[in-house]
Design a protein around this motif. Sequence first.
Motif, mmCIF file in Angstrom:
data_model
loop_
_atom_site.group_PDB
_atom_site.id
_atom_site.type_symbol
_atom_site.label_atom_id
_atom_site.label_comp_id
_atom_site.label_asym_id
_atom_site.label_seq_id
_atom_site.Cartn_x
_atom_site.Cartn_y
_atom_site.Cartn_z
ATOM 1 N N VAL A 96 37.638 43.532 44.632
ATOM 2 C CA VAL A 96 36.848 44.383 45.523
ATOM 3 C C VAL A 96 37.086 45.849 45.171
ATOM 4 C CG1 VAL A 96 36.841 42.697 47.413
ATOM 5 C CG2 VAL A 96 38.632 44.422 47.317
ATOM 6 N N ASP A 97 36.146 46.694 45.598
ATOM 7 C CA ASP A 97 36.275 48.125 45.318
ATOM 8 C C ASP A 97 36.357 48.956 46.590
ATOM 9 O OD1 ASP A 97 33.686 47.934 46.214
ATOM 10 O OD2 ASP A 97 32.761 48.754 44.414
ATOM 11 N N VAL A 98 36.798 48.330 47.674
ATOM 12 C CA VAL A 98 36.985 49.029 48.947
ATOM 13 C C VAL A 98 38.448 48.895 49.375
ATOM 14 C CG1 VAL A 98 34.604 48.732 49.726
ATOM 15 C CG2 VAL A 98 36.294 47.003 50.291
ATOM 16 N N GLY A 99 38.929 49.887 50.109
ATOM 17 C CA GLY A 99 40.322 49.854 50.547
ATOM 18 C C GLY A 99 40.552 49.099 51.834
ATOM 19 N N SER A 100 39.512 48.961 52.649
ATOM 20 C CA SER A 100 39.690 48.285 53.937
ATOM 21 C C SER A 100 39.780 46.772 53.749
ATOM 22 C CB SER A 100 38.534 48.633 54.874
ATOM 23 O OG SER A 100 37.306 48.243 54.294
ATOM 24 N N ARG A 101 40.510 46.141 54.655
ATOM 25 C CA ARG A 101 40.659 44.679 54.625
ATOM 26 C C ARG A 101 39.346 44.015 54.980
ATOM 27 N NH1 ARG A 101 45.399 42.992 52.255
ATOM 28 N NH2 ARG A 101 47.062 44.373 52.891
ATOM 29 N N VAL A 102 39.098 42.874 54.340
ATOM 30 C CA VAL A 102 37.882 42.118 54.624
ATOM 31 C C VAL A 102 38.086 41.330 55.913
ATOM 32 C CG1 VAL A 102 36.328 40.311 53.806
ATOM 33 C CG2 VAL A 102 37.309 41.950 52.174
ATOM 34 N N ALA A 103 37.174 41.496 56.839
ATOM 35 C CA ALA A 103 37.169 40.753 58.105
ATOM 36 C C ALA A 103 35.710 40.712 58.541
ATOM 37 C CB ALA A 103 38.037 41.423 59.152
#
Length: 159
Positions: A96-103
């Motif tokens: 992934v290329d985002v810092g936030s956790r996937v939820a």
Amino acid sequence: MGGLNLMMAFEDESDASEFLLNVALWKDWFESVDLWSGQTLAYERIAWLKFHGVPVNLAENKVFDDIASFFGKVVKGSQLSPVDWDLSTSCVGVLVDVGSRVADSVTLKWKGRKFRVWVMEELDDWVPDCLGTLLMRKWRYLLMVLLWGIYVHKNLRRK
């Protein structure tokens, strides 16, 4: 460094060159190995996604991998097996290329019906297999050096 990038530090340039040339050592883990020269890398990380709510009759590795592909590039597919106790959940590694956790949740459609599937990122830290193996080799080597040093020291004291 994140994603599929890994930085390794060596004591000196000759150690780094030796590692670079020893393709047999790293070819099973790395696609390529380069010396660091200030390259800029895009932010990436590996996220381990876990799924809940997939109906048992649809619980197949391809279904879990397809759901995971909505969140990033699948780098480690589902390893679901018919002998698993819980067929309604699986874990998939995605880049992934985002810092936030996937939820998040997605809707799975099958034969005119809709099923809500919840996707949650595992919070445990992940250490790549290659890094674990290399660290174990280094610690084994350091332990041998330490034990050899103790052995030599004890024998020198006796003389």
